[in-house]
Design an enzyme around this catalytic site. Structure first.
Site, PDB file in Angstrom:
ATOM      1  N   GLY A  66     -18.703 -37.543  37.560  1.00 56.11           N
ATOM      2  CA  GLY A  66     -18.277 -39.011  37.574  1.00 56.11           C
ATOM      3  C   GLY A  66     -17.016 -39.386  38.226  1.00 56.11           C
ATOM      4  O   GLY A  66     -16.745 -39.940  39.089  1.00 56.11           O
ATOM      5  N   THR A  67     -15.815 -38.505  37.522  1.00 53.45           N
ATOM      6  CA  THR A  67     -14.686 -38.469  37.859  1.00 53.45           C
ATOM      7  C   THR A  67     -14.262 -38.102  39.319  1.00 53.45           C
ATOM      8  O   THR A  67     -13.717 -39.007  40.022  1.00 53.45           O
ATOM      9  CB  THR A  67     -13.659 -37.540  37.019  1.00 53.45           C
ATOM     10  N   ASN A 146     -17.979 -49.128  30.259  1.00 54.58           N
ATOM     11  CA  ASN A 146     -18.243 -47.985  29.446  1.00 54.58           C
ATOM     12  C   ASN A 146     -17.961 -48.351  27.899  1.00 54.58           C
ATOM     13  O   ASN A 146     -18.687 -47.691  27.058  1.00 54.58           O
ATOM     14  CB  ASN A 146     -17.929 -46.500  29.858  1.00 54.58           C
ATOM     15  N   GLN A 174     -22.335 -45.559  34.038  1.00 49.15           N
ATOM     16  CA  GLN A 174     -23.100 -46.281  32.896  1.00 49.15           C
ATOM     17  C   GLN A 174     -24.186 -46.635  33.075  1.00 49.15           C
ATOM     18  O   GLN A 174     -24.862 -47.360  32.236  1.00 49.15           O
ATOM     19  CB  GLN A 174     -22.067 -46.977  32.089  1.00 49.15           C
ATOM     20  N   SER A 194     -23.075 -40.043  37.471  1.00 49.20           N
ATOM     21  CA  SER A 194     -22.913 -38.726  36.763  1.00 49.20           C
ATOM     22  C   SER A 194     -23.968 -38.350  36.025  1.00 49.20           C
ATOM     23  O   SER A 194     -24.607 -39.004  35.129  1.00 49.20           O
ATOM     24  CB  SER A 194     -21.665 -38.966  35.797  1.00 49.20           C
ATOM     25  N   HIS A 196     -24.600 -36.001  33.275  1.00 47.77           N
ATOM     26  CA  HIS A 196     -24.646 -36.072  31.894  1.00 47.77           C
ATOM     27  C   HIS A 196     -24.856 -37.396  31.014  1.00 47.77           C
ATOM     28  O   HIS A 196     -24.833 -37.380  29.962  1.00 47.77           O
ATOM     29  CB  HIS A 196     -23.182 -35.158  31.523  1.00 47.77           C
ATOM     30  N   THR A 232     -19.252 -24.275  47.452  1.00 48.94           N
ATOM     31  CA  THR A 232     -20.550 -23.587  47.038  1.00 48.94           C
ATOM     32  C   THR A 232     -21.215 -24.299  46.245  1.00 48.94           C
ATOM     33  O   THR A 232     -20.577 -24.801  45.040  1.00 48.94           O
ATOM     34  CB  THR A 232     -20.606 -22.016  46.804  1.00 48.94           C
ATOM     35  N   CYS A 318     -13.258 -40.750  26.311  1.00 44.32           N
ATOM     36  CA  CYS A 318     -12.286 -40.076  27.135  1.00 44.32           C
ATOM     37  C   CYS A 318     -11.042 -40.466  26.713  1.00 44.32           C
ATOM     38  O   CYS A 318      -9.911 -39.436  27.033  1.00 44.32           O
ATOM     39  CB  CYS A 318     -12.401 -40.533  28.437  1.00 44.32           C
TER      40      CYS A 318
HETATM   41  N1  PLP Z   1     -16.794 -43.751  35.187  1.00 44.20           N
HETATM   42  C1  PLP Z   1     -17.521 -44.343  33.769  1.00 44.20           C
HETATM   43  C2  PLP Z   1     -17.859 -45.725  33.714  1.00 44.20           C
HETATM   44  C3  PLP Z   1     -17.603 -43.383  32.749  1.00 44.20           C
HETATM   45  O1  PLP Z   1     -18.161 -43.897  31.697  1.00 44.20           O
HETATM   46  C4  PLP Z   1     -17.360 -42.079  32.870  1.00 44.20           C
HETATM   47  C5  PLP Z   1     -17.516 -41.131  31.614  1.00 44.20           C
HETATM   48  O2  PLP Z   1     -17.236 -41.439  30.477  1.00 44.20           O
HETATM   49  C6  PLP Z   1     -16.849 -41.484  33.914  1.00 44.20           C
HETATM   50  C7  PLP Z   1     -16.579 -42.429  35.083  1.00 44.20           C
HETATM   51  C8  PLP Z   1     -16.238 -40.070  34.157  1.00 44.20           C
HETATM   52  O3  PLP Z   1     -17.590 -39.263  34.345  1.00 44.20           O
HETATM   53  P1  PLP Z   1     -17.602 -37.701  34.089  1.00 44.20           P
HETATM   54  O4  PLP Z   1     -17.484 -37.569  32.623  1.00 44.20           O
HETATM   55  O5  PLP Z   1     -18.675 -37.223  34.643  1.00 44.20           O
HETATM   56  O6  PLP Z   1     -16.157 -37.284  34.936  1.00 44.20           O
END
Ligand code: PLP
Length: 378
Positions: A66-67, A146, A174, A194, A196, A232, A318
């Protein structure tokens, strides 16, 4: 009860991934059988991820998280449109995966407006409209927060963005798989996801890029993912994401039902005196409850809950290593000591009413114990 931090890989997702480690391990760019099998699997996954958000298959770019999706959207649009303008609009409650790329761009001369939110954590679309300048090249507002779970009025912001002809990005990490999503209804040009957070594997994400919207790649290499994200492909991860997205679509009604558990949790927790709900009472994710309990530290609550077998969080996972109060809780107007006393509980499909009852039964004792030793308590 910390599903917004991450979720367990669903057994069906794991099963779908396994063949792509050692059996069908081909490089999707190879022309022989196992390579073609891997390519086919990626394209099937792309279709399922696209289907979850009402997009076309070609509009999905797989990323490493997601990042990365947020970085690609923000820096990719900024670098591509530098000649047109240098101004970005975002909100003060975004995830660091959005805020930090914005700060990075500021250091390179871009200008960023960080919009405030209401006491309940909602961005006002009128503020977005009045922040627009002739130099605005991107609006990035998250779909749901989040930490406090507030759902933003993206449809309304989408209309403004369309009228002003400015690309709109939303971080839907989210919301994807939790509430119904449709990129056309939202009016977005870019949307981050994302795996996960929806019972898929960690380390795989996707960015939806509307046909006609272009971004500057951040990784330069062999030209994978339509030249937008070279490297890849993570085949097992992408296959897992596809499976998770397919399951998530089927399970949306189950996710919606979490609101009943959430409300029972909220009712139970608010029985404790001097306890409050952070965020909006109704415009919030069906699985999110975020409380603050006066005079105590969120961290101590997490440790006490952990001793009783409950996983919870304060702020977002995070940033839990940082001692700074959460920027989201500060943005909704809490004082630092109030922000420090906050607790986030986020439900998932394996949670039951018994789980909620258990947490509601142990919380008062934990809160009372911590208040007894708190120098802040009267
Ligand atoms: N954006 C939001 C709103 C999130 O809650 C998160 C993860 O907590 C992320 C981005 C980042 O995603 P990733 O953990 O896949 O890098």
């Amino acid at each position: 009860m910390d599903h917004s931090a991450t979720t367990a890989v669903d057994p069906a997702v794991r099963e779908a991934m396994i063949p792509y480690f050692s059996e069908k391990y081909g490089n999707p760019s190879s022309l022989y059988t196992i390579g073609r099998e891997a390519r086919r699997a990626i394209e099937e996954a792309r279709l399922k991820v696209a289907d979850l958000i009402g997009a076309k298959k070609e509009e999905i770019i797989f990323t490493g998280s997601g990042t990365e999706s947020d970085n690609l959207a923000i820096k990719g649009i900024a670098y591509r449109n530098r000649k047109k303008g240098d101004h970005i609009i975002t909100s003060s409650i975004e995830h660091h995966a959005v805020l930090n790329p914005c700060k990075y761009l500021e250091a390179q001369g871009f200008k960023v407006t960080y919009l405030p939110v209401s006491r309940e954590g909602i961005v006002n679309p009128a503020d977005v409209e009045s922040a627009v300048t002739p130099k605005t090249i991107l609006i990035s507002i998250m779909h749901a927060n989040n930490e406090i779970g507030t759902i933003q009025p993206i449809e309304e912001i989408g209309k403004i963005a369309k009228e002003k002809n400015i690309p709109l990005h939303t971080d839907a990490v989210q919301t994807a798989g939790k509430i119904p999503l449709n990129v056309d209804a939202l009016g977005v040009n870019l949307l981050s996801m994302s795996a996960h957070k929806m019972y898929g594997p960690k380390g795989v994400g996707a960015l939806y890029i509307r046909k006609g919207t272009t971004v500057e790649p951040l990784l330069h290499g062999g030209g994978h993912e339509r030249n937008i994200r070279s490297s890849t492909e993570n085949v097992p991860g992408i296959v897992g994401f596809g499976k998770a997205a397919g399951l998530a679509k089927e399970r949306l009604p189950q996710e919606a039902k979490l609101a009943t558990l959430r409300d029972s949790l909220i009712r139970g927790a608010l029985e404790i005196k001097e306890s409050y709900l952070n965020g909006h009472p109704t415009k919030r994710l069906p699985n999110n409850a975020n409380f603050r309990f006066s005079y105590i530290e969120g961290e101590s609550m997490i440790l006490n809950l952990d001793m009783k077998g409950v996983a919870a969080s304060t702020g977002s996972a995070c940033s839990s290593t940082s001692l700074e109060p959460s920027h989201v809780l500060m943005a909704i107007g809490l004082r630092p000591e109030e922000a420090h006393g906050s607790l986030r509980l986020t439900l998932g499909i394996e949670n039951t009413q018994e789980d909620v009852d258990y947490v509601v039964s142990i919380l008062p004792e934990i809160v009372n114990k911590l208040r007894m030793i708190s120098p802040l308590a009267r």
